[in-house]
Design a protein around this motif. Structure first.
Motif, PDB file in Angstrom:
ATOM      1  N   ASP B 155       0.741  -1.259  -0.023  1.00 36.06           N
ATOM      2  CA  ASP B 155       0.235   0.073   0.174  1.00 36.06           C
ATOM      3  C   ASP B 155       0.880   1.293  -0.063  1.00 36.06           C
ATOM      4  O   ASP B 155       0.487   2.110  -0.719  1.00 36.06           O
ATOM      5  CB  ASP B 155      -0.814   0.167   1.283  1.00 36.06           C
ATOM      6  N   ALA B 156       1.831   1.360   0.784  1.00 36.71           N
ATOM      7  CA  ALA B 156       2.993   2.221   1.077  1.00 36.71           C
ATOM      8  C   ALA B 156       3.522   2.621  -0.275  1.00 36.71           C
ATOM      9  O   ALA B 156       3.786   3.637  -1.001  1.00 36.71           O
ATOM     10  CB  ALA B 156       3.578   2.094   2.047  1.00 36.71           C
ATOM     11  N   ALA B 157       4.081   1.448  -0.938  1.00 34.50           N
ATOM     12  CA  ALA B 157       4.772   1.430  -2.370  1.00 34.50           C
ATOM     13  C   ALA B 157       4.161   1.751  -3.472  1.00 34.50           C
ATOM     14  O   ALA B 157       4.685   2.054  -4.285  1.00 34.50           O
ATOM     15  CB  ALA B 157       5.574   0.044  -2.262  1.00 34.50           C
ATOM     16  N   LEU B 176       3.182  13.104   3.560  1.00 37.18           N
ATOM     17  CA  LEU B 176       2.568  11.692   2.917  1.00 37.18           C
ATOM     18  C   LEU B 176       3.489  10.927   2.327  1.00 37.18           C
ATOM     19  O   LEU B 176       3.844   9.986   2.345  1.00 37.18           O
ATOM     20  CB  LEU B 176       1.208  12.215   2.478  1.00 37.18           C
ATOM     21  N   PHE B 177       4.117  11.762   1.419  1.00 40.11           N
ATOM     22  CA  PHE B 177       5.327  11.117   0.531  1.00 40.11           C
ATOM     23  C   PHE B 177       6.460  10.507   1.347  1.00 40.11           C
ATOM     24  O   PHE B 177       6.585   9.134   1.320  1.00 40.11           O
ATOM     25  CB  PHE B 177       5.777  12.305  -0.472  1.00 40.11           C
ATOM     26  N   VAL B 178       6.845  11.218   2.235  1.00 41.07           N
ATOM     27  CA  VAL B 178       7.895  10.814   2.986  1.00 41.07           C
ATOM     28  C   VAL B 178       7.505   9.538   3.943  1.00 41.07           C
ATOM     29  O   VAL B 178       8.331   8.540   3.795  1.00 41.07           O
ATOM     30  CB  VAL B 178       8.755  11.704   3.736  1.00 41.07           C
ATOM     31  N   SER B 183       7.767   4.173   5.428  1.00 43.93           N
ATOM     32  CA  SER B 183       6.916   3.030   5.760  1.00 43.93           C
ATOM     33  C   SER B 183       7.039   1.614   4.886  1.00 43.93           C
ATOM     34  O   SER B 183       7.266   0.484   5.267  1.00 43.93           O
ATOM     35  CB  SER B 183       5.361   3.107   5.861  1.00 43.93           C
ATOM     36  N   HIS B 184       7.138   2.052   3.518  1.00 42.51           N
ATOM     37  CA  HIS B 184       7.180   0.615   2.573  1.00 42.51           C
ATOM     38  C   HIS B 184       8.380  -0.105   2.631  1.00 42.51           C
ATOM     39  O   HIS B 184       8.618  -1.304   2.718  1.00 42.51           O
ATOM     40  CB  HIS B 184       6.919   1.036   1.147  1.00 42.51           C
ATOM     41  N   LEU B 185       9.793   0.547   3.302  1.00 42.16           N
ATOM     42  CA  LEU B 185      10.792   0.153   3.553  1.00 42.16           C
ATOM     43  C   LEU B 185      10.912  -0.439   4.790  1.00 42.16           C
ATOM     44  O   LEU B 185      11.260  -1.869   5.288  1.00 42.16           O
ATOM     45  CB  LEU B 185      12.158   0.844   3.313  1.00 42.16           C
ATOM     46  N   SER B 186      10.658   0.180   5.895  1.00 36.66           N
ATOM     47  CA  SER B 186      10.707  -0.411   6.973  1.00 36.66           C
ATOM     48  C   SER B 186       9.532  -1.559   7.612  1.00 36.66           C
ATOM     49  O   SER B 186       9.873  -2.348   8.733  1.00 36.66           O
ATOM     50  CB  SER B 186      10.422   0.697   8.306  1.00 36.66           C
ATOM     51  N   LEU B 187       8.726  -1.508   6.894  1.00 33.32           N
ATOM     52  CA  LEU B 187       7.730  -2.835   7.251  1.00 33.32           C
ATOM     53  C   LEU B 187       8.377  -4.026   6.817  1.00 33.32           C
ATOM     54  O   LEU B 187       7.949  -5.247   7.071  1.00 33.32           O
ATOM     55  CB  LEU B 187       6.234  -2.536   6.475  1.00 33.32           C
ATOM     56  N   LEU B 188       9.088  -4.219   5.927  1.00 30.02           N
ATOM     57  CA  LEU B 188       9.674  -5.437   5.172  1.00 30.02           C
ATOM     58  C   LEU B 188      10.980  -5.911   6.008  1.00 30.02           C
ATOM     59  O   LEU B 188      11.837  -4.867   6.296  1.00 30.02           O
ATOM     60  CB  LEU B 188       9.894  -5.444   3.863  1.00 30.02           C
ATOM     61  N   CYS B 224      -4.877  12.007  -3.092  1.00 29.16           N
ATOM     62  CA  CYS B 224      -3.710  11.109  -3.324  1.00 29.16           C
ATOM     63  C   CYS B 224      -4.253  10.040  -4.349  1.00 29.16           C
ATOM     64  O   CYS B 224      -5.197   9.496  -4.336  1.00 29.16           O
ATOM     65  CB  CYS B 224      -3.072  10.576  -2.190  1.00 29.16           C
ATOM     66  N   PRO B 225      -3.673  10.089  -5.870  1.00 29.75           N
ATOM     67  CA  PRO B 225      -4.236   9.106  -6.566  1.00 29.75           C
ATOM     68  C   PRO B 225      -3.934   7.930  -6.328  1.00 29.75           C
ATOM     69  O   PRO B 225      -4.833   6.928  -6.841  1.00 29.75           O
ATOM     70  CB  PRO B 225      -3.428   9.651  -7.889  1.00 29.75           C
ATOM     71  N   LYS B 226      -3.031   7.432  -5.558  1.00 29.54           N
ATOM     72  CA  LYS B 226      -3.070   6.063  -4.961  1.00 29.54           C
ATOM     73  C   LYS B 226      -3.436   5.814  -3.529  1.00 29.54           C
ATOM     74  O   LYS B 226      -3.358   4.660  -3.113  1.00 29.54           O
ATOM     75  CB  LYS B 226      -1.290   5.812  -5.041  1.00 29.54           C
ATOM     76  N   GLU B 227      -4.247   6.879  -3.258  1.00 27.98           N
ATOM     77  CA  GLU B 227      -4.862   6.640  -1.646  1.00 27.98           C
ATOM     78  C   GLU B 227      -4.064   6.205  -0.716  1.00 27.98           C
ATOM     79  O   GLU B 227      -4.529   5.279   0.131  1.00 27.98           O
ATOM     80  CB  GLU B 227      -6.404   6.045  -2.180  1.00 27.98           C
ATOM     81  N   ILE B 228      -2.745   6.822  -0.519  1.00 23.39           N
ATOM     82  CA  ILE B 228      -2.182   6.641   0.632  1.00 23.39           C
ATOM     83  C   ILE B 228      -2.483   7.138   1.635  1.00 23.39           C
ATOM     84  O   ILE B 228      -3.304   8.075   1.799  1.00 23.39           O
ATOM     85  CB  ILE B 228      -0.673   7.368   0.116  1.00 23.39           C
TER      86      ILE B 228
END
Lengths: 243, 256
Positions: B155-157, B176-178, B183-188, B224-228
């Motif tokens: 979702d974050a990515a 929101l961007f940052v 998040s997308h890196l720290s979740l994995l 947000c077009p990707k609804e982050i």
């Protein structure tokens, strides 16, 4: 990098804003509970007043602590707002603040008006400056049957002036607006607003801000409707007001 | 459809710029917003005028290049849609449409509706990579990843880095961007190892670029077009707070 870094970073300044906001919210809750004792009668309220004023070793640290918290809250507000203004030097010809609530867009304004109110409120009931209570009476000299400062009479006399009460109610409405956004925002800023808690926090913010608003304004409204005037009559306070 | 456009025209970065009105006639409702601009530009070129400069690339809503504030809303106000995927049937015949570039100090206007979004690249450079040593290809399932974490990271990515969050925010904040990148890196598991220094570095770079601060108004999430989700901002704040409390170090990775 250590904890002092929070004074320089954007996220850190929001932590300061949130933590001081939370402390001030707790103060506002306790202050309201204290004030609502006015409905228990003069005996209870004056006892509470004497208790608060009675222990100077606790009173002054509490006052200084509150002042520091307020100053940090204002400092971070000024700093963050100035950065926000600078972040968009050329504005939009047409701007639609999509999804942003009125309260969230006017935090600085509601905060500044609340600050003006707090200054008046302190002069009114804490410093008890005679010139600004509009009753022509010196609140410092009010004494109850047991020789304590008559906080009950001071509250009733103070709120019997419709203009003073109106300003109070307007200020409490702005506090309601400020809190309706602020309570949620502080949880978000501190990172406690995880998906599992998002709806609980929204409800808490709504109920909390309404409770604060209704709790506080119940006092001037009750006084304007005649609450406590019998007590003032018994003690001959009203004569002083008339002349 | 016949429309009136009010468009921001600015020769170059030093020009003060101004709003200019153009008619947009004979527009087919099934055209995308950018195709409508192409038609207007063809008319301008035929008249020997300078066409309106705007960014676009894939025109499929997946690259994050298009960047128009349409009637005061970044990407025009259709939920989860980029400007290139916004169609003219969204508007009514006779409408006046205001078109402006992203407005932020960190995104200087280069020409007309084109802004320099290099600030986002520098934030990603400041901490948005994982130091993995090269070597033999690891087995696909050697590192277990929970379904919930994997979905949330995805979702974050989904963030395409278009910058609409900055454009919509009343404070021009990039949170929101940052937070999506953090998040997308720290979740994995691969990214978790360096999460403390990453969040500190990226926030530091974000501040340096001159973005505003988050007031949790939710405008970013709405455009947000990707609804982050706004939840990622809270997640990043939590990570930043934990990293600060632990006294984590940036280790010269701030881009200084």
């Amino acid at each position: 990098m250590n904890i002092t870094n929070i004074f320089n970073s954007s996220v850190g300044k929001k932590f300061i804003m949130a933590i001081t906001g939370m402390a001030l919210f707790l103060f506002v809750v306790l202050h309201m509970i204290g004030n609502l004792q006015v409905f228990l009668g003069w005996e209870e309220l004056n006892r509470y007043g004497a208790f608060l004023q009675g222990n100077i070793e606790l009173l002054w640290p509490a006052r200084i602590g509150l002042l520091v918290v307020v100053l940090l809250h204002i400092w971070s507000a000024i700093k963050l707002s100035a950065e926000n203004r600078a972040a968009r030097p050329v504005g939009y010809a047409n701007y639609d603040p999509t999804a942003a609530s009125y309260a969230s867009r006017t935090m600085l304004m509601s905060g500044l008006i609340i600050l003006a109110f707090i200054i008046y409120h302190l002069l009114h009931f804490t410093v008890q400056t005679k010139a600004i209570n509009f009753t022509g009476r010196d609140f410092v000299k009010l004494e109850d049957a047991k020789g304590r400062h008559d906080v009950f009479a001071m509250m009733i006399l103070g709120f019997q002036n419709p203009l003073v009460s109106a300003f109070y109610i307007v200020a409490m409405f702005l506090l309601f607006l400020h809190l309706s956004h602020g309570i949620q925002a502080m949880f978000a800023s501190l990172g406690w607003k995880s998906p599992g808690y998002r709806s609980l926090i929204s409800r808490f913010a709504l109920i909390g801000s309404w409770a604060i608003f209704l709790g506080y304004i119940s006092i001037p409204i009750a006084v304007l409707l005649g609450y406590g005037s019998g007590y003032l009559n018994e003690h001959g306070y009203l004569k002083g007001v008339l002349k | 459809m016949n429309l009136t456009l009010r468009v921001w025209r600015q020769k170059d970065a030093n020009d003060p710029g101004k709003m200019v009105e153009y008619p947009a006639n004979n527009i087919i409702p099934d055209m995308s917003f950018l195709e409508m601009l192409d038609v207007v530009n063809e008319g301008l070129i035929a008249k020997g005028e300078d066409p309106i400069a705007f960014d676009s690339d894939c025109r499929e809503g997946i690259c994050g290049t298009c960047s128009l504030v349409i009637n005061g809303v970044a990407h025009g106000g259709q939920r989860g849609t980029t400007a290139c995927q916004l169609h003219m049937r969204f508007f009514k015949d006779g409408d006046t449409i205001t078109i402006e570039p992203w407005r932020a100090r960190a995104f200087p206007v280069l020409k007309d509706l084109v802004t320099d979004r290099g600030a986002f690249d520098r934030i990603v450079q400041a901490g948005g990579f994982v130091s993995v040593n090269t070597g033999g290809t690891p087995d696909g399932n050697a590192i277990p990843v929970g379904k919930v974490e994997s979905d949330l990271a995805m979702d974050a990515a989904a963030c395409i880095g278009c910058g609409a969050c900055v454009a919509a925010c009343k404070n021009a904040s990039a949170m929101l961007f940052v937070s999506a990148k953090v998040s997308h890196l720290s979740l994995l598991p691969q990214g978790k190892v360096e999460k403390n220094q990453r969040v500190l570095s990226m926030v530091k770079q974000m501040d340096k670029e001159g973005f505003g601060n988050c007031t949790v108004t939710g405008s970013c999430e709405a455009v947000c077009p990707k609804e982050i989700s706004l939840n990622f901002i809270a997640r990043m704040n939590r990570e930043y707070g934990m990293a600060t409390l632990k006294g984590a170090d940036i280790k010269g990775r701030s881009g200084d």
